[in-house]
Scaffold this motif. Structure first.
Motif, PDB file in Angstrom:
ATOM      1  N   GLN A  26       0.737  -0.731  -0.499  1.00  0.00           N
ATOM      2  CA  GLN A  26       0.277   0.004   0.165  1.00  0.00           C
ATOM      3  C   GLN A  26       0.731   1.436  -0.351  1.00  0.00           C
ATOM      4  O   GLN A  26       0.569   1.712  -0.580  1.00  0.00           O
ATOM      5  CB  GLN A  26      -1.225  -0.087   1.452  1.00  0.00           C
ATOM      6  N   SER A  69      -2.037   1.565  -6.604  1.00  0.00           N
ATOM      7  CA  SER A  69      -3.682   1.676  -6.631  1.00  0.00           C
ATOM      8  C   SER A  69      -4.099   1.092  -4.640  1.00  0.00           C
ATOM      9  O   SER A  69      -2.942   1.544  -4.164  1.00  0.00           O
ATOM     10  CB  SER A  69      -3.972  -0.212  -6.517  1.00  0.00           C
ATOM     11  N   ASN A  70      -4.943   1.268  -4.179  1.00  0.00           N
ATOM     12  CA  ASN A  70      -5.383   0.759  -3.334  1.00  0.00           C
ATOM     13  C   ASN A  70      -5.477  -0.812  -3.194  1.00  0.00           C
ATOM     14  O   ASN A  70      -6.334  -1.540  -3.364  1.00  0.00           O
ATOM     15  CB  ASN A  70      -7.159   1.700  -3.209  1.00  0.00           C
ATOM     16  N   GLN A 116      -5.088  -2.340   0.290  1.00  0.00           N
ATOM     17  CA  GLN A 116      -5.831  -2.362   0.872  1.00  0.00           C
ATOM     18  C   GLN A 116      -7.249  -3.087   0.687  1.00  0.00           C
ATOM     19  O   GLN A 116      -8.295  -4.062   0.898  1.00  0.00           O
ATOM     20  CB  GLN A 116      -6.067  -1.511   2.048  1.00  0.00           C
ATOM     21  N   ALA A 117      -8.274  -2.706  -0.789  1.00  0.00           N
ATOM     22  CA  ALA A 117      -9.470  -2.665  -1.044  1.00  0.00           C
ATOM     23  C   ALA A 117      -8.958  -4.268  -1.475  1.00  0.00           C
ATOM     24  O   ALA A 117     -10.629  -4.913  -1.816  1.00  0.00           O
ATOM     25  CB  ALA A 117      -9.775  -1.754  -1.738  1.00  0.00           C
ATOM     26  N   SER A 162      -1.793  -2.342 -10.529  1.00  0.00           N
ATOM     27  CA  SER A 162      -1.363  -1.798 -10.053  1.00  0.00           C
ATOM     28  C   SER A 162       0.399  -1.243 -10.672  1.00  0.00           C
ATOM     29  O   SER A 162       0.377  -1.904 -11.809  1.00  0.00           O
ATOM     30  CB  SER A 162      -0.997  -2.077  -8.749  1.00  0.00           C
ATOM     31  N   SER A 187      -4.347   5.301  -7.635  1.00  0.00           N
ATOM     32  CA  SER A 187      -5.908   5.677  -6.169  1.00  0.00           C
ATOM     33  C   SER A 187      -5.357   7.420  -6.231  1.00  0.00           C
ATOM     34  O   SER A 187      -4.254   7.768  -5.813  1.00  0.00           O
ATOM     35  CB  SER A 187      -5.354   5.177  -5.065  1.00  0.00           C
ATOM     36  N   LYS A 232      -5.443   7.279  -1.376  1.00  0.00           N
ATOM     37  CA  LYS A 232      -5.035   6.713  -0.286  1.00  0.00           C
ATOM     38  C   LYS A 232      -4.139   6.867   0.439  1.00  0.00           C
ATOM     39  O   LYS A 232      -3.823   6.303   1.531  1.00  0.00           O
ATOM     40  CB  LYS A 232      -5.142   5.184  -1.156  1.00  0.00           C
ATOM     41  N   GLN A 235       2.887  10.355  -5.584  1.00  0.00           N
ATOM     42  CA  GLN A 235       1.868   9.845  -5.452  1.00  0.00           C
ATOM     43  C   GLN A 235       1.103  11.749  -5.991  1.00  0.00           C
ATOM     44  O   GLN A 235       0.199  12.422  -6.266  1.00  0.00           O
ATOM     45  CB  GLN A 235       1.090  10.076  -3.504  1.00  0.00           C
TER      46      GLN A 235
END
Length: 266
Positions: A22, A27-28, A30-31, A40, A170, A173, A179
């Motif tokens: 994470q 990507s997320n 954790q989902a 990802s 994401s 997140k 990011q």
């Protein structure tokens, strides 16, 4: 000539496997549920794509990456520098055959004996198949699922590869490498290169860079055959796309005609 891609895979295991992924991937994670996969990527600090992959959750504490370009061993070595005290074990596996399996729900992942099956809708990818084959390539090119040649790793930004459509990034997140660049491009726009599915008049290899006039305007990614047609995913400068008549361009001095079949935004 057909390019057969091998399965370059990397495992991330341990109590902190999901938390580590994470913090590093776009990507997320954790989902992601057990028995599912998502697109990802691993980006550098400038937001450029170092690796694109299928990320499958094999267990609560185990992830499997199938790289769409590049090699697993160097990526594992580079990721190791960020483990610190996390309870994580990184393992780069020997390359395996990558084959085409039967229809399986998109984003579903399952282990079958010594092989892994990743669902792609009307077909599946088999990691550890009996042999390599390329039957999966044409439908994935038409779907806009890029495979990255070595010479483009670390050169392209997520919007050029349609990451938002692939749900490979994401925006809310929290921090991961690149990011800030990803968020800026999403909210402010301005990126001037995007991905298209094209039909080529001649077969070319993935990674070929084509010029239009004096400009390095078209970067080919994966190339596949669909019956008599040669298909490719290509990152093309927006300025060139808007100037085309009927979506067709002649590549200067190459004797190649390229027609745009499908286009995707970021």
């Amino acid at each position: 000539m057909v390019t057969h891609h091998s399965a370059q895979t990397l495992s991330i295991e341990g109590a902190d496997a999901v938390a580590f992924a994470q913090s590093q991937f776009s990507s997320n994670v954790q989902a992601l549920a057990v028995g599912q996969w998502q697109f990802s990527a691993w980006l550098d600090a400038q937001g450029r794509v170092l690796a694109l992959f299928h990320l499958a959750r094999a267990a609560d504490d185990a992830l499997l990456l199938l790289l769409r370009g590049g090699e697993a061993a160097p990526m594992a070595q580079s990721l190791q520098r960020f483990v610190f005290r996390a309870k994580v074990r990184l393992t780069a596996h020997e390359p395996r055959h990558l084959g085409t399996g039967p229809a399986f729900d998109t984003y579903a992942a399952a282990r079958e004996n010594d092989a892994y099956k990743l669902g792609c809708g009307d077909h599946s990818l088999l990691v550890g198949a009996e042999r390599n084959d390329d039957a999966w390539q044409a439908p994935q090119v038409l779907a806009g699922w890029p495979w990255l040649p070595d010479n483009v790793l670390g050169t392209l930004l997520p919007p050029a590869l349609s990451f938002e459509r692939l749900q490979a990034v994401s925006f809310d997140k929290g921090c991961y490498p690149g990011q800030e660049i990803v968020a800026r491009l999403h909210y402010r726009g301005g990126h001037k290169r995007h991905m298209h599915c094209v039909v080529l008049s001649h077969h070319l290899t993935g990674g070929t860079l084509l010029r239009h006039g004096d400009e390095r305007a078209v970067q080919l990614l994966d190339v596949a055959h669909d019956g008599e047609r040669t298909l490719a995913l290509a990152v093309i400068d927006d300025q060139l796309v808007t100037s085309l008549e009927n979506g067709t361009v002649d590549i200067t001095d190459e004797g190649i005609t390229m027609h745009i079949e499908k286009s995707w935004s970021a």
